[in-house]
Each structure stands twice: as structure tokens, then as C-alpha cells.
Design an enzyme around this catalytic site. Structure first.
Site, PDB file in Angstrom:
ATOM      1  N   ARG A 268       0.855  -1.202   0.000  1.00 59.76           N
ATOM      2  CA  ARG A 268       0.000   0.000   0.000  1.00 59.76           C
ATOM      3  C   ARG A 268       0.890   1.251   0.000  1.00 59.76           C
ATOM      4  NH1 ARG A 268      -4.653   2.616  -1.222  1.00 59.76           N
ATOM      5  NH2 ARG A 268      -5.321   4.048   0.437  1.00 59.76           N
ATOM      6  N   GLU A 363     -15.291 -20.885  26.798  1.00 59.80           N
ATOM      7  CA  GLU A 363     -14.407 -21.679  27.678  1.00 59.80           C
ATOM      8  C   GLU A 363     -13.896 -20.839  28.851  1.00 59.80           C
ATOM      9  OE1 GLU A 363     -12.174 -24.799  26.082  1.00 59.80           O
ATOM     10  OE2 GLU A 363     -13.331 -24.902  24.222  1.00 59.80           O
TER      11      GLU A 363
END
Ligand code: CAA
Length: 379
Positions: A268, A363
Site C-alpha cells: 500500500r 471456555e
């Protein structure tokens, strides 16, 4: 502590890496959009031995270390976090507790199809009113002769509707609190087991998550895992190993974010040069890489202790806490580096942010991990 991978661990990690690059990564964006469960990938993981890495060879597994299993999971998660959690729940929360707490008959009966990936497992602890407070479950199992009869409902169950075997936690004696919870191995298609519609989720959209209801579900006493009243400790033991698994999943997501951000920054061009030459971008990449190494070292330490047969609950909680926050940070920074493009579905980084968020929740939330760590300090 020596975290150098053995030859076998390297081989398994490489197998997972190659499989992930070849078969998992290409369809990840599409599966995220469609929410389609990757049955074919699960079958292939079974054929490659990736669904039973830590299961002993006598039960059809690879008989490899926890380190090998977690390294493989990280590779799969880097390609697709949804595919990783399918294998993670199956292994850490279903096969491993059966191996650890099952009778010889139970291991011989249930483990081979799980280890080969011919059957898939689900872990049914959470309920609509029992999330972080796992001991508040209301599902009951009542002994009737040689059977138990299970009634209740379970919420947010990974692999629900596509699994073959459920590890279900139910109250057998409410007066005993956590010591009144018992674990059962329940066939997923037993009469009385019903599934809600798959939930529409922010991320890990290709993994299937649904509610399960149990209405008069009869299971033989031979399917009770461990003793009556041992279920909560079995669940906590399973989650300790599972939390390392989620730490590896989060590390995989963070790695994917770093890889995407680095690649983009090099190509970029703004202000007449690649943005990788701007110090503002370099610092973000440096922070991402540092966080990832910290996360990986923490999960490797927990895996090392698990392989040594030592206590690792605190270390697993630390690994999950750190890795999930690193995953969020890395995915967010990767979007920042991509600018407006990163906010679109043209690039993978917005998916990584959505996938990362759940690692701070399931979890055990980050708050529960901090609680587990603090309690072990104050004990
Ligand atoms: N290993 C073994 N035993 C353990 C343990 C561990 N890590 N942690 C606690 N225990 C034992 C205790 O020693 C105690 O045993 P005794 O009765 O013999 O003394 C018993 O369990 C009760 O312990 P606590 O008093 O600490 O229990 P608590 O009710 O205060 O809860 C908690 C502790 C840590 C908050 C626990 O409820 C917890 O972990 N909550 C989070 C639940 C969670 O992680 N849910 C995840 C859902 S599954 C999922 O997300 C999977 C998926 O699909 C992806």
C-alpha cells in the site's frame, strides 16, 4: 522448560500447516459468509489423524503430545478459526475427559470413532442461566434402575446438531452443589434429544452452535463418566486443557492478522512510499509480533506442564487471557493498517476481528480467567 518441538511434534504441526494452507484457508471467507458447517474438512481432518492427535494409538489416535496437538490447532486456526474450534471442542472437551476419567470399557467403546474423526463430540455444560456460574446448572439426571433419565436444556453448544456424542453435565444431587453434578456420555440422536436452530453469530460462523434440550432422555448407567458427583471437576479439568486450545486458536487468529497487515503494509503506497516505511505502521507491527510471541510462549508453557503431568490450570488461564486479548488487539491493528479497505469484506481482517471476540468469551470469559489466576495466587 524446553519448548523445542520433537521431530514428531514438528511433523504433526507441518501436516496441519500444509492441510490448512491447501484445504482450510481457501474457503474460509466463503464459509464465514454462508455459515456452512465444513463437514468435508472435518472428515479430512479425521483421515489425517488431526481429530485424535493426543489419543493413544490403541484407541486409534496418534499417541502424540499435547504440544503437538496445540501446535496443529494454531496452524488450523490461522487459516480458519471456526474449523479450529470444531476440532478443539471435540478433542479437549470430549475425547480427553473420556480418556482421563473413562473406564476401560468406555474408552474402548467411545474413543476409537472419536479419535478417527468418524464421530464428532460436543460438550454440554452451559445453560441459559448457567454461563460463567457453571455450578448453577438446572439440568437433572435421575437414576431409574440401570438408567439415568436426563431433563433440561443446554445453551451455546459447539457442534450441536452435527455431532454424534454429547458429554453432558447434569445435577444428580442438588443438595451437594458442585459435588452433586455428574457427567454422562449421551448419543446425540438418543430419543428425547432435540436441537434448536443454529445461532447466527458475530464470528466463527462456520462452526455450528445451538441449544440442546433433553426431555426424558434415558442413558444407561454404563454411560456415566466417572463417579456420581464428579462431573463438575471433570468439566473443570476438561476446560483447563480447552483453555490452552482457545489460546492457540487466538494465537492463530493474531498470526493471520499480522501476516495480512505486513503484506498489505508492504504494498500500500501513501505519501509516495509503502506505508510499511512509516514508523507509525512499523510500531503497530512490532507490538503485534511481540504480543503474539508472548501469547505463544504462555500456551507452550501450559502445554509443556500438561505433557509433564503437572498442574496447569493457572497457566492455561493466563495463556487464554493473554492470547485472546492479543488476538483482539492484532485484528484491530490489522484493520487500522488496512484503513477503509480493512473495514470491508474484501479483506480478511474484519473477519479476524469478529472471530477473535469469542476467544475472550467461551471456555471461560476473560473475567473468569482472571478469577482463576487470582484464586490460585491467594490460595
Ligand atoms: N480442576 C479440577 N477441579 C477443579 C478445578 C479445576 N481446574 N477448578 C475447580 N475445581 C473443583 C474445586 O476444587 C472444587 O472441588 P471440591 O468440591 O472437591 O472442593 C469444585 O471444583 C468447585 O470449585 P469452585 O468452588 O471453585 O467452583 P465455583 O462454583 O466457584 O466455580 C469457576 C469456579 C472457575 C468460576 C467455574 O464455574 C468456571 O470455570 N466458570 C466458567 C465456565 C466455563 O468456562 N464455561 C465454558 C463453557 S464450555 C465452552 O465454552 C465450550 C465451547 O463450546 C467452545
Amino acid at each position: 522448560m524446553d519448548f523445542t518441538y520433537s521431530e514428531e511434534e514438528l511433523l504433526i504441526a507441518k501436516l496441519a500447516q500444509d492441510f490448512a494452507a491447501r484445504s482450510v484457508r481457501p474457503g474460509a471467507a466463503e464459509r464465514d459468509l454462508s455459515g456452512e458447517f465444513p463437514s468435508d474438512l472435518v472428515r479430512q481432518m479425521g483421515e489425517l489423524g488431526l481429530m485424535g492427535i493426543t489419543m493413544p494409538e490403541q484407541y486409534g489416535g496418534a499417541g502424540a503430545s499435547a504440544m503437538a496437538y496445540y501446535a496443529a490447532l494454531e496452524e488450523i486456526a490461522k487459516a480458519c478459526a471456526a474449523t479450529a474450534v470444531i476440532a478443539e471442542v471435540h478433542t479437549s472437551l470430549v475425547s480427553e475427559p473420556i480418556l482421563q476419567f473413562g473406564s476401560e470399557e468406555q474408552k474402548a467403546k467411545f474413543l476409537p470413532p472419536l479419535a478417527r474423526g468418524a464421530q464428532l463430540g460436543s460438550f454440554a455444560l452451559t445453560e441459559p442461566n448457567a454461563g460463567s456460574d457453571a455450578a448453577a446448572i438446572q439440568t437433572v439426571a435421575v437414576r431409574e434402575g440401570d438408567d439415568y433419565v436426563i431433563d433440561g436444556s443446554k445453551m451455546f453448544i459447539t457442534n450441536a446438531g452435527v455431532s454424534d456424542l454429547l458429554l453432558v453435565m447434569a445435577m444428580t444431587d442438588r443438595s451437594q452443589g458442585t459435588r452433586g453434578i455428574t457427567a454422562f456420555i449421551v448419543p446425540a440422536r438418543a430419543p428425547g434429544v432435540a436441537y434448536g436452530k443454529p445461532l447466527h453469530k458475530l464470528g466463527i460462523r462456520a462452526s455450528q452452535t445451538a441449544e440442546i434440550t433433553f426431555t426424558g432422555v434415558r442413558v444407561p448407567a454404563a454411560n456415566r463418566l466417572g463417579e456420581e458427583g464428579q462431573g463438575f471437576r471433570i468439566a473443570m479439568w476438561a476446560l483447563d486443557g480447552g483453555r490452552i486450545g482457545i489460546a492457540t486458536q487466538a494465537t492463530g487468529i493474531a498470526l493471520a492478522a499480522l501476516e495480512a497487515a505486513t503484506g498489505y503494509a508492504k504494498t500500500r503506497v501513501q505519501f509516495g512510499k509503502p506505508i510499511a516505511e512509516l514508523q507509525a505502521v512499523q510500531w503497530m507491527l512490532a507490538d503485534m509480533a511481540t504480543g503474539i510471541d508472548a501469547a505463544r510462549l504462555l500456551w507452550q508453557r501450559a502445554a509443556f506442564l500438561k505433557d509433564q503431568g503437572k498442574r496447569f490450570a493457572k497457566e492455561a488461564a493466563m495463556a487464554k487471557l493473554m492470547a485472546s486479548e492479543v488476538a483482539m488487539e492484532c485484528a484491530s491493528k490489522a484493520i487500522q493498517i488496512h484503513g477503509g479497505y480493512g473495514y470491508t469484506t474484501e479483506y480478511p481482517v474484519e473477519r479476524l476481528l469478529r472471530d477473535a471476540k469469542i476467544t475472550e468469551i467461551y471456555e471461560g470469559t476473560s473475567e473468569i480467567q482472571r478469577l482463576v489466576i487470582a484464586l490460585s495466587l491467594l490460595r
